[in-house]
Design an enzyme around this catalytic site. Structure first.
Site, mmCIF file in Angstrom:
data_model
loop_
_atom_site.group_PDB
_atom_site.id
_atom_site.type_symbol
_atom_site.label_atom_id
_atom_site.label_comp_id
_atom_site.label_asym_id
_atom_site.label_seq_id
_atom_site.Cartn_x
_atom_site.Cartn_y
_atom_site.Cartn_z
ATOM 1 N N ASP A 1 -31.717 -6.236 55.349
ATOM 2 C CA ASP A 1 -33.251 -5.961 55.039
ATOM 3 C C ASP A 1 -34.117 -5.529 54.767
ATOM 4 O O ASP A 1 -35.589 -5.460 54.779
ATOM 5 C CB ASP A 1 -32.989 -6.236 53.183
ATOM 6 N N LYS B 1 -34.683 -0.776 58.382
ATOM 7 C CA LYS B 1 -33.532 0.173 59.491
ATOM 8 C C LYS B 1 -33.259 1.023 59.509
ATOM 9 O O LYS B 1 -33.547 1.917 60.100
ATOM 10 C CB LYS B 1 -32.205 -0.845 59.497
ATOM 11 N N GLY C 1 -27.224 -2.120 52.470
ATOM 12 C CA GLY C 1 -27.976 -0.794 51.704
ATOM 13 C C GLY C 1 -28.724 -0.441 52.350
ATOM 14 O O GLY C 1 -29.603 -1.198 52.773
ATOM 15 N N HIS C 2 -29.123 0.517 52.702
ATOM 16 C CA HIS C 2 -30.595 1.655 53.499
ATOM 17 C C HIS C 2 -31.000 2.538 53.000
ATOM 18 O O HIS C 2 -30.650 3.184 52.251
ATOM 19 C CB HIS C 2 -29.384 1.864 55.137
ATOM 20 N N GLN D 1 -26.909 -5.441 58.331
ATOM 21 C CA GLN D 1 -27.205 -6.428 58.264
ATOM 22 C C GLN D 1 -28.438 -7.146 58.765
ATOM 23 O O GLN D 1 -28.778 -6.247 59.518
ATOM 24 C CB GLN D 1 -25.756 -8.092 58.257
#
Ligand code: GDP
Ligand code: IMO
Ligand code: MG
Length: 421
Positions: free
Chosen positions: A12, A15, A39-40, A221
């Site tokens: 988180d 990225k 989750g981007h 990650q």
């Protein structure tokens, strides 16, 4: 030529935003590991979207996006993601390719993930429960189903065989879940997935490289969640570091040029496990509030703390980081005083190295204090305009890490990135 953007902390780091920013400079954006645990978050025309498996280059018309062989892919999540990408007016079918060697996450993998967490009692990993661990176990255990298998007539038979195996495991763990309720959606999503360009990813990407095209590998990650080098067992199940790019896409190490490491100006972790600089106090709450630190995939509150240079230097070493991006610098705008961890004290001894087992020792972070800048930096567009105390903070970090902080992100928006090159 391949450049890499990856996270250096516990995920988180921002990225997605950074990949979206750099995407126009590349021909191909490729995910090389992880799956829907990621989750981007991106902002497109000021509208938020969270991508889980689709590479963050999907919003750029001329960019090809590849889901690499190293990813474990959940067809149900993919279908949902495609629908939300479509709502932005994007024809995802045009530029999205899937490697045939990527493994498929089955509904029973999700059930096994839950069963595994339950069986751990007080030692829970805090998994996102998306089936990541069990799917990678089936890959290394040589049982898994791959995207390319979808095109084989025997797919359903293979599926049933594996499902039975999983059922036995679930029974052994005395875990009950009505997986059949998820299966209808799963089979619909498999049909949906068949319409994609399913390619031999390794030839696909090497052909592009031979033609002189540029590739950006997008990590999921962070390095401290790497299955080999992270805070094991509180990690994910893939190699999140730059070495994972080679196995996750099928490219040789010499093809990698820049490794751009992303770190927050502070530190967060979601899920359980060691976190030496964690602030379980009012300061931690202030960071969480200012940074809206809630998981993009699960909505869980993220644990917050000061930047940890011991862990960051370790991550720079493991990845061969050539440039740093510091995100969420604006989150610290209101703090009078900032702290930076330069060493750990473990059993009375000081060290600047990440130990084998963080939990067995109680690690005390040794902190250096810095003055805060106490001003709003979100509208600043050039390095020289940043407040002095902030430049001092950044300069200390790049000297410690011996890697330059080349970009500073000062807000979630696409244009909020300051170059320092
Ligand atoms: P990722 O998984 O590394 O892509 O990061 P996430 O999307 O899970 O979490 C990063 C969060 O921070 C998202 O909500 C972003 O919109 C937000 N973000 C990214 N960069 C910045 C920044 O520089 N400042 C602020 N305030 N938010 C940011
Ligand atoms: P992005 O790509 C933050 C964490 C989980 C848990 C551990 C194992 O958005 O940075 P898993 O679901 O892999 O079995 O969970 O890893 N985790 C993440 N934390 N960001 C992520 O992805 C994460 N993906 C997994 O919270 O502690
Ligand atoms: Mg995330």
């Amino acid at each position: 030529m391949v450049d890499v953007i990856l996270g250096l902390q516990w995920g988180d780091e921002g990225k997605g935003k950074i990949v979206d920013y750099f995407a126009p400079r590349y021909d191909v954006i490729a995910r090389f590991q992880g799956g829907p645990n990621a989750g981007h978050t991106l902002y497109v025309n000021d509208q938020k979207i969270v991508l889980h498996q689709i590479p963050s280059g999907i919003f750029h018309e001329n960019t090809v996006n590849l889901i690499g062989n190293g990813v474990v892919l959940d067809p149900v999540t993919l279908k949902r993601e495609c629908e939300s990408v479509k709502s932005f007016g994007i024809d995802y079918r045009k530029n999205l390719y899937i490697a045939q060697r990527a493994h498929i996450i089955l509904p029973t993998h999700r059930a096994l993930d839950k069963a595994s967490e339950l069986s751990k009692g007080n030692e829970k990993i805090g998994s996102t429960l998306k089936g990541i661990g069990p799917a990678y176990m089936d890959k290394t255990g040589r049982n898994g189903l791959r995207v390319g298998d979808l095109l084989d007539k025997s797919f359903t038979t293979q599926y049933i065989r594996l499902r039975l195996k999983h059922q036995k495991l679930l029974d052994g763990l005395h875990f009950q879940e009505d997986v059949s309720a998820w299966e209808e959606e799963f089979f619909e999503a498999l049909e949906f997935m068949r319409q994609f360009k399913i390619v031999p990813g390794e030839y696909f990407i090497n052909d592009k490289i031979s033609q002189g095209q540029t590739v950006l590998a997008e990590g999921a990650q962070g390095s401290m969640l790497d299955v080999d080098f992270g805070t094991f067992p509180f990690v994910t199940s893939s190699n999140t570091i730059s070495a994972g790019v080679c196995t996750g896409l099928g490219i040789a190490p010499q093809k990698i040029r820049d490794v751009i490491g992303v770190t927050k100006a502070y530190c967060t972790r979601v899920g359980s496990g060691p976190f030496p600089t964690e602030l379980s106090d009012e300061t931690g709450d202030r960071i969480r509030k200012a940074g809206a630190e809630f998981g993009a995939t699960t909505g869980r509150p993220r644990r917050c703390g000061w930047i940890d240079l011991v862990a960051l230097r370790y991550a720079c070493m493991l990845n061969g980081v050539t440039n740093l991006v510091m995100t969420k610098a604006d989150v610290l705008d209101d703090f009078e005083k900032l702290e930076v961890c330069c060493k750990y004290q473990i059993d009375g001894k000081e060290t600047a190295e990440v130990p084998f087992q963080m939990l067995q020792h109680s690690i005390k972070p040794i902190l250096s204090s810095f003055a805060g800048w106490k001003s709003d930096i979100t509208a600043i567009r050039s390095y020289g305009e940043l407040p002095g105390p902030m430049r001092a903070y950044i300069s200390f970090i790049d000297k410690y890490l011996k890697v330059k902080v080349s970009y500073i992100s000062n807000g979630p928006g696409r244009n909020q990135l300051i170059e320092n090159i």
